[in-house]
Design a protein around this motif. Structure first.
Motif, PDB file in Angstrom:
ATOM      1  N   ALA A 138      17.356  -7.958   0.796  1.00  0.00           N
ATOM      2  CA  ALA A 138      17.209  -9.361   0.415  1.00  0.00           C
ATOM      3  C   ALA A 138      16.868  -9.484  -1.066  1.00  0.00           C
ATOM      4  N   LEU A 139      16.000  -8.594  -1.566  1.00  0.00           N
ATOM      5  CA  LEU A 139      15.619  -8.631  -2.976  1.00  0.00           C
ATOM      6  C   LEU A 139      16.801  -8.264  -3.864  1.00  0.00           C
ATOM      7  N   GLU A 140      17.601  -7.315  -3.429  1.00  0.00           N
ATOM      8  CA  GLU A 140      18.806  -6.939  -4.168  1.00  0.00           C
ATOM      9  C   GLU A 140      19.742  -8.138  -4.310  1.00  0.00           C
ATOM     10  N   ARG A 141      19.905  -8.873  -3.232  1.00  0.00           N
ATOM     11  CA  ARG A 141      20.791 -10.046  -3.256  1.00  0.00           C
ATOM     12  C   ARG A 141      20.224 -11.150  -4.133  1.00  0.00           C
ATOM     13  N   ALA A 142      18.901 -11.338  -4.088  1.00  0.00           N
ATOM     14  CA  ALA A 142      18.261 -12.337  -4.947  1.00  0.00           C
ATOM     15  C   ALA A 142      18.434 -11.966  -6.408  1.00  0.00           C
ATOM     16  N   MET A 143      18.271 -10.671  -6.720  1.00  0.00           N
ATOM     17  CA  MET A 143      18.440 -10.206  -8.093  1.00  0.00           C
ATOM     18  C   MET A 143      19.834 -10.550  -8.607  1.00  0.00           C
ATOM     19  N   ARG A 144      20.843 -10.379  -7.773  1.00  0.00           N
ATOM     20  CA  ARG A 144      22.218 -10.647  -8.195  1.00  0.00           C
ATOM     21  C   ARG A 144      22.464 -12.141  -8.412  1.00  0.00           C
ATOM     22  N   VAL A 145      21.804 -12.981  -7.616  1.00  0.00           N
ATOM     23  CA  VAL A 145      21.925 -14.428  -7.818  1.00  0.00           C
ATOM     24  C   VAL A 145      21.288 -14.824  -9.145  1.00  0.00           C
ATOM     25  N   PHE A 146      20.089 -14.336  -9.402  1.00  0.00           N
ATOM     26  CA  PHE A 146      19.429 -14.629 -10.678  1.00  0.00           C
ATOM     27  C   PHE A 146      20.258 -14.087 -11.844  1.00  0.00           C
ATOM     28  N   TRP A 147      20.830 -12.931 -11.678  1.00  0.00           N
ATOM     29  CA  TRP A 147      21.650 -12.292 -12.701  1.00  0.00           C
ATOM     30  C   TRP A 147      22.858 -13.166 -13.033  1.00  0.00           C
ATOM     31  N   ALA A 148      23.466 -13.710 -12.014  1.00  0.00           N
ATOM     32  CA  ALA A 148      24.675 -14.521 -12.216  1.00  0.00           C
ATOM     33  C   ALA A 148      24.361 -15.941 -12.661  1.00  0.00           C
ATOM     34  N   ARG A 149      23.276 -16.512 -12.148  1.00  0.00           N
ATOM     35  CA  ARG A 149      22.994 -17.936 -12.350  1.00  0.00           C
ATOM     36  C   ARG A 149      21.885 -18.235 -13.343  1.00  0.00           C
ATOM     37  N   GLY A 150      21.048 -17.251 -13.634  1.00  0.00           N
ATOM     38  CA  GLY A 150      19.860 -17.528 -14.429  1.00  0.00           C
ATOM     39  C   GLY A 150      18.746 -18.022 -13.527  1.00  0.00           C
ATOM     40  N   TYR A 151      17.549 -18.124 -14.077  1.00  0.00           N
ATOM     41  CA  TYR A 151      16.412 -18.550 -13.251  1.00  0.00           C
ATOM     42  C   TYR A 151      16.558 -19.993 -12.785  1.00  0.00           C
ATOM     43  N   GLU A 152      16.803 -20.891 -13.724  1.00  0.00           N
ATOM     44  CA  GLU A 152      16.897 -22.298 -13.346  1.00  0.00           C
ATOM     45  C   GLU A 152      18.181 -22.601 -12.588  1.00  0.00           C
ATOM     46  N   GLY A 153      19.248 -21.879 -12.903  1.00  0.00           N
ATOM     47  CA  GLY A 153      20.529 -22.132 -12.246  1.00  0.00           C
ATOM     48  C   GLY A 153      20.572 -21.668 -10.809  1.00  0.00           C
ATOM     49  N   ALA A 154      19.659 -20.805 -10.426  1.00  0.00           N
ATOM     50  CA  ALA A 154      19.617 -20.289  -9.057  1.00  0.00           C
ATOM     51  C   ALA A 154      18.761 -21.217  -8.197  1.00  0.00           C
ATOM     52  N   SER A 155      19.390 -21.952  -7.307  1.00  0.00           N
ATOM     53  CA  SER A 155      18.642 -22.856  -6.432  1.00  0.00           C
ATOM     54  C   SER A 155      18.057 -22.077  -5.264  1.00  0.00           C
ATOM     55  N   LEU A 156      17.026 -22.641  -4.655  1.00  0.00           N
ATOM     56  CA  LEU A 156      16.428 -22.001  -3.488  1.00  0.00           C
ATOM     57  C   LEU A 156      17.446 -21.867  -2.363  1.00  0.00           C
ATOM     58  N   ALA A 157      18.302 -22.876  -2.225  1.00  0.00           N
ATOM     59  CA  ALA A 157      19.318 -22.826  -1.175  1.00  0.00           C
ATOM     60  C   ALA A 157      20.285 -21.671  -1.420  1.00  0.00           C
ATOM     61  N   LEU A 176       9.418 -14.423  -6.757  1.00  0.00           N
ATOM     62  CA  LEU A 176      10.647 -13.742  -6.348  1.00  0.00           C
ATOM     63  C   LEU A 176      11.397 -13.242  -7.581  1.00  0.00           C
ATOM     64  N   PHE A 177      11.447 -14.069  -8.614  1.00  0.00           N
ATOM     65  CA  PHE A 177      12.132 -13.662  -9.842  1.00  0.00           C
ATOM     66  C   PHE A 177      11.439 -12.468 -10.481  1.00  0.00           C
ATOM     67  N   ARG A 178      10.120 -12.483 -10.499  1.00  0.00           N
ATOM     68  CA  ARG A 178       9.377 -11.363 -11.085  1.00  0.00           C
ATOM     69  C   ARG A 178       9.700 -10.061 -10.352  1.00  0.00           C
ATOM     70  N   LYS A 179       9.763 -10.129  -9.027  1.00  0.00           N
ATOM     71  CA  LYS A 179      10.107  -8.940  -8.247  1.00  0.00           C
ATOM     72  C   LYS A 179      11.554  -8.528  -8.511  1.00  0.00           C
ATOM     73  N   ALA A 180      12.442  -9.509  -8.660  1.00  0.00           N
ATOM     74  CA  ALA A 180      13.846  -9.208  -8.947  1.00  0.00           C
ATOM     75  C   ALA A 180      13.983  -8.565 -10.324  1.00  0.00           C
ATOM     76  N   LEU A 181      13.187  -9.024 -11.286  1.00  0.00           N
ATOM     77  CA  LEU A 181      13.225  -8.451 -12.629  1.00  0.00           C
ATOM     78  C   LEU A 181      12.722  -7.006 -12.613  1.00  0.00           C
ATOM     79  N   GLN A 182      11.684  -6.738 -11.834  1.00  0.00           N
ATOM     80  CA  GLN A 182      11.195  -5.367 -11.698  1.00  0.00           C
ATOM     81  C   GLN A 182      12.287  -4.467 -11.122  1.00  0.00           C
ATOM     82  N   ARG A 183      12.990  -4.982 -10.137  1.00  0.00           N
ATOM     83  CA  ARG A 183      14.078  -4.215  -9.523  1.00  0.00           C
ATOM     84  C   ARG A 183      15.196  -3.971 -10.530  1.00  0.00           C
ATOM     85  N   TYR A 184      15.493  -4.978 -11.324  1.00  0.00           N
ATOM     86  CA  TYR A 184      16.532  -4.856 -12.351  1.00  0.00           C
ATOM     87  C   TYR A 184      16.145  -3.794 -13.380  1.00  0.00           C
ATOM     88  N   GLY A 185      14.895  -3.816 -13.796  1.00  0.00           N
ATOM     89  CA  GLY A 185      14.431  -2.851 -14.792  1.00  0.00           C
ATOM     90  C   GLY A 185      14.441  -1.423 -14.281  1.00  0.00           C
TER      91      GLY A 185
END
Length: 201
Positions: A20-39, A62-71
């Motif tokens: 789930a975190l991997e998938r969230a990371m990819r959404v943030f990566w593609a959309r940015g923080y504000e562009g990624a809606s909760l839905a 969630l973003f902080r955890k996704a950023l850690q995973r990205y790093g």
């Protein structure tokens, strides 16, 4: 009652947190923080908002955890590059790593740390500052590595480690922007080659 309680406590998770975190990371990566809606985030993660809050906290957490995973994952090239034996090899590994990470086959183009900060509002200031610190830390570590190269005689004594680190960081993030614009890995590699033509010898 004891058997019932054990059954509830022993029930397996309804979703894989790591996946789930991997998938969230990819959404943030593609959309940015504000562009990624909760839905969009919960849809990609395959969970409900309630489950997301229970497992990860709010969107910022969630973003902080996704950023850690990205790093630790896609952007780990920045750390690995510092282990190269020469300053030029460090710069080359950093920039080649930027090319590979920002042009993944079937994945989001660009860099999460650049995309994530786009259109940052006052409400997202903490995330903006987090990403600024993340990028600045990478620059500081590069500068320290280049200072060591000067001390070891690998770089000329008149080389400026801070200027070189800023140059490599700027080129790396420029690569990320151009990757998001659609440049191919081969085209970005040409930029790397050009950037290192003037490397101090």
């Amino acid at each position: 009652m004891g058997d019932s309680r054990r059954a509830v406590m022993g029930r397996p998770r309804e979703f894989d947190i790591d996946q789930a975190l991997e998938r969230a990371m990819r959404v943030f990566w593609a959309r940015g923080y504000e562009g990624a809606s909760l839905a969009e985030l919960t849809g990609a993660m395959g969970i409900t908002k309630t489950s997301m809050y229970a497992a990860f906290g709010n969107k910022e957490q969630l973003f902080r955890k996704a950023l850690q995973r990205y790093g630790a994952g896609p952007a780990a090239y920045a750390t690995h590059a510092l282990e190269e034996p020469t300053a030029r090899a460090v710069a080359l590994a950093f920039l080649r790593g930027a090319v590979c990470t920002t042009t993944p086959p079937g994945g989001p183009a660009g860099c999460l740390t650049v995309q994530g900060a786009l259109a940052s509002s006052d409400e997202s200031r903490a995330v903006h500052d987090l990403l600024v610190d993340w990028r600045n830390d990478a620059g500081i570590r590069l500068e320290e590595r280049f200072r060591r190269a000067v001390a070891e005689g690998d770089l000329p004594r008149n080389a400026d480690p801070r200027r070189l680190a800023r140059f490599i960081m700027t080129t790396g993030f420029g690569i990320a922007v151009q990757a998001a614009n659609g440049l191919s890995p081969a085209e970005l590699d040409e930029i790397v080659d050009t950037a290192l033509l003037g490397w101090p010898a």
